[in-house]
Design a protein around this motif. Structure first.
Motif, short mmCIF file in Angstrom:
data_model
loop_
_atom_site.label_atom_id
_atom_site.label_comp_id
_atom_site.label_asym_id
_atom_site.label_seq_id
_atom_site.Cartn_x
_atom_site.Cartn_y
_atom_site.Cartn_z
N ILE A 54 0.87 -1.18 0.00
CA ILE A 54 0.00 0.00 0.00
C ILE A 54 0.91 1.22 0.00
O ILE A 54 1.81 1.32 0.83
N VAL A 55 0.65 2.13 -0.93
CA VAL A 55 1.40 3.39 -0.99
C VAL A 55 0.38 4.52 -1.05
O VAL A 55 -0.53 4.50 -1.87
N ILE A 56 0.54 5.49 -0.15
CA ILE A 56 -0.34 6.66 -0.12
C ILE A 56 0.51 7.87 -0.51
O ILE A 56 1.48 8.20 0.18
N LYS A 57 0.13 8.47 -1.63
CA LYS A 57 0.87 9.60 -2.16
C LYS A 57 -0.13 10.67 -2.54
O LYS A 57 -1.09 10.40 -3.27
N ASN A 58 0.05 11.88 -2.05
CA ASN A 58 -0.87 13.00 -2.33
C ASN A 58 -2.31 12.62 -1.97
O ASN A 58 -3.24 12.86 -2.73
N LYS A 59 -2.48 11.95 -0.84
CA LYS A 59 -3.77 11.51 -0.31
C LYS A 59 -4.46 10.46 -1.18
O LYS A 59 -5.62 10.14 -0.99
N LYS A 60 -3.74 9.91 -2.17
CA LYS A 60 -4.28 8.85 -3.02
C LYS A 60 -3.65 7.52 -2.62
O LYS A 60 -2.42 7.41 -2.55
N LYS A 61 -4.51 6.54 -2.34
CA LYS A 61 -4.05 5.23 -1.90
C LYS A 61 -4.00 4.27 -3.08
O LYS A 61 -4.98 4.11 -3.81
N LYS A 62 -2.84 3.64 -3.27
CA LYS A 62 -2.67 2.62 -4.31
C LYS A 62 -2.31 1.30 -3.63
O LYS A 62 -1.46 1.28 -2.73
N VAL A 63 -2.97 0.23 -4.05
CA VAL A 63 -2.71 -1.11 -3.51
C VAL A 63 -2.25 -1.99 -4.66
O VAL A 63 -2.92 -2.07 -5.69
N LYS A 64 -1.10 -2.62 -4.47
CA LYS A 64 -0.56 -3.54 -5.48
C LYS A 64 -0.27 -4.87 -4.82
O LYS A 64 0.14 -4.92 -3.66
N ILE A 65 -0.47 -5.94 -5.56
CA ILE A 65 -0.05 -7.27 -5.12
C ILE A 65 1.15 -7.65 -5.97
O ILE A 65 1.04 -7.74 -7.20
N LEU A 66 2.29 -7.84 -5.33
CA LEU A 66 3.51 -8.22 -6.02
C LEU A 66 3.76 -9.70 -5.83
O LEU A 66 3.55 -10.24 -4.74
N THR A 67 4.21 -10.35 -6.90
CA THR A 67 4.59 -11.77 -6.85
C THR A 67 6.03 -11.89 -7.34
O THR A 67 6.67 -10.90 -7.72
N LYS A 68 6.52 -13.11 -7.36
CA LYS A 68 7.91 -13.40 -7.72
C LYS A 68 8.35 -12.61 -8.95
O LYS A 68 7.68 -12.61 -9.99
N GLY A 69 9.47 -11.89 -8.79
CA GLY A 69 10.05 -11.14 -9.89
C GLY A 69 9.53 -9.72 -10.05
O GLY A 69 10.04 -8.97 -10.87
#
Length: 111
Positions: A54-69
């Motif tokens: 989860i990254v919150i930048k300029n009050k905007k929340k982004k959620v990413k799911i990272l896998t191998k690589g």
């Protein structure tokens, strides 16, 4: 050097005046603090498992799911949190400010 954490552990592979390099293990359904760094810039690369970032930048929340690589860059002042969706090993390369952590929320009551 291995540093035990309530969510798993960090293995510090290298720390010097220019960079820090760690291998981390995070247990399924555990997460680190919701935090940011004033100076530290870090890059995370997943070796195995699924890591939610989860990254919150300029009050905007982004959620990413990272896998191998897969990887992500986290810049200073960006609020972020990692959560293991399965047992997860990942690498972190960063600038060397090891104590530059401002915790906003923590499941384990750390300051």
């Amino acid at each position: 050097m291995i540093i035990k954490k309530p969510w798993g552990y960090e293995e510090v592979i290298e720390i010097n005046k220019k960079f820090m390099f760690k291998k981390l293990f995070m247990k399924k359904d555990h997460q680190c603090s919701l935090q940011y760094h004033n100076k530290k810039k870090e890059s995370v690369y997943v070796l195995s498992g699924k890591l939610q970032v989860i990254v919150i930048k300029n009050k905007k929340k982004k959620v990413k799911i990272l896998t191998k690589g897969q990887n992500i860059l986290i810049k200073p002042k960006e609020i972020h949190r990692m959560k293991a969706k399965s047992n997860c090993f990942y690498l972190e390369a960063s600038t060397p400010e090891i104590k530059d952590v401002v915790r906003l929320k923590d499941d384990y009551k750390r300051k």
